[in-house]
Design a protein around this motif. Structure first.
Motif: not given
Length: 273
Positions: A135-149
């Motif tokens: 469901w609405q997957p995240v594919f790139n952990g680095s991109t997700f981390l940047t968005q969270f930061l």
């Protein structure tokens, strides 16, 4: 005796403490079972109602669902500041083992957002031949981390106070634990996230059901289409399903998405036959 169609909360013992779980199961022996892998942070809290609705719909269709809070998250024991990506891998093994012991039926993995990335990484690294639902997957952990930061960047935005994601990443590299939106990120977890990227590397040739929210123009995002085409060109067995509704994992108010539940129930029942 309690009616097993109602959610049954309990704890599973793990090496680092107990994991809080909720089992949704039909009255009769289930024809299949899913282990649900949640997203990160507030996305997990925002999506709890939708997950409960989906799990109940599956139970009514003869499918069991085990909803587990990962180590350091939700109502499970442990501190997020002590969590490792590998610990979450171990949580998936724990949940799958419990389901295999409890129900002699086909089992699959169902992940939302960062939980979907964890599912894909787990299946790829352990070569586990299980069907999965994303469901609405995240594919790139680095991109997700940047968005969270960026949440911290926005929170500290003030005249004369310039904070960037690169500055925060440097603090993590130096071993500092960062508090962001009430969640403590540790360097070990973020370092692992930076290295997980499945966008260009398709998972094993397993049956994948991918559900993605339609964009504002009624079409999948261009990035979604690129990944889908890349995976299919490399032999991934993926079926793509778009759905209409609100991004319930991030809306300010708790939101339902009936279209997703109807479409997912049909595919998730069929995937375990």
């Amino acid at each position: 005796m309690s009616d097993p169609t109602f959610p049954v909360p309990f704890y599973l013992q793990a090496a680092e403490g107990k994991r809080f779980c909720v089992l949704h199961a039909p009255i009769q022996a289930p024809s299949g079972a899913w282990l649900y892998v949640p997203p990160f942070g507030e996305e997990m809290n925002k999506s709890r109602r939708m997950i409960s609705l989906q799990a109940r719909a599956l139970a009514a269709s003869g499918i069991a669902v085990l909803v587990m809070d990962l180590h350091g998250c939700g109502d499970s024991e442990g501190e997020l500041r002590e969590t490792r990506w590998e610990t979450w891998h171990a949580d998936l093994r724990l949940g799958l083992a419990w389901l295999a012991t409890r129900f002699p039926c086909p089992v699959g993995l169902w992940g939302l957002r960062l939980g979907a990335l964890l599912v894909l990484d787990f299946l790829g690294r352990h070569e586990t031949p299980l069907p999965c639902v994303l469901w609405q997957p995240v594919f790139n952990g680095s991109t997700f981390l940047t968005q969270f930061l960026r949440l911290r960047v926005v929170a500290e935005m003030a005249p004369g106070n310039r904070v960037t994601t690169q500055m925060l990443r440097e603090k993590l590299r130096q071993g500092e634990i960062l508090e962001i939106g009430g969640y403590d990120l540790n360097p070990a977890l973020t370092h692992a996230l930076d290295r997980v990227n499945v966008a260009e590397t398709p998972p094993l040739p397993l049956p994948i059901q991918w559900f993605e929210l339609l964009g504002p123009h009624g079409l999948p995002a261009p990035s979604t289409q690129r990944i889908l085409e890349s995976w299919q060109a490399r032999g991934a067995h993926v079926a793509f399903h778009s759905f209409a509704g609100e991004p319930f994992w991030q809306t300010q108010e708790i939101t339902d998405c009936p279209d997703l539940i109807v479409r997912s129930t049909e595919q998730m029942v069929h995937a375990l036959r």
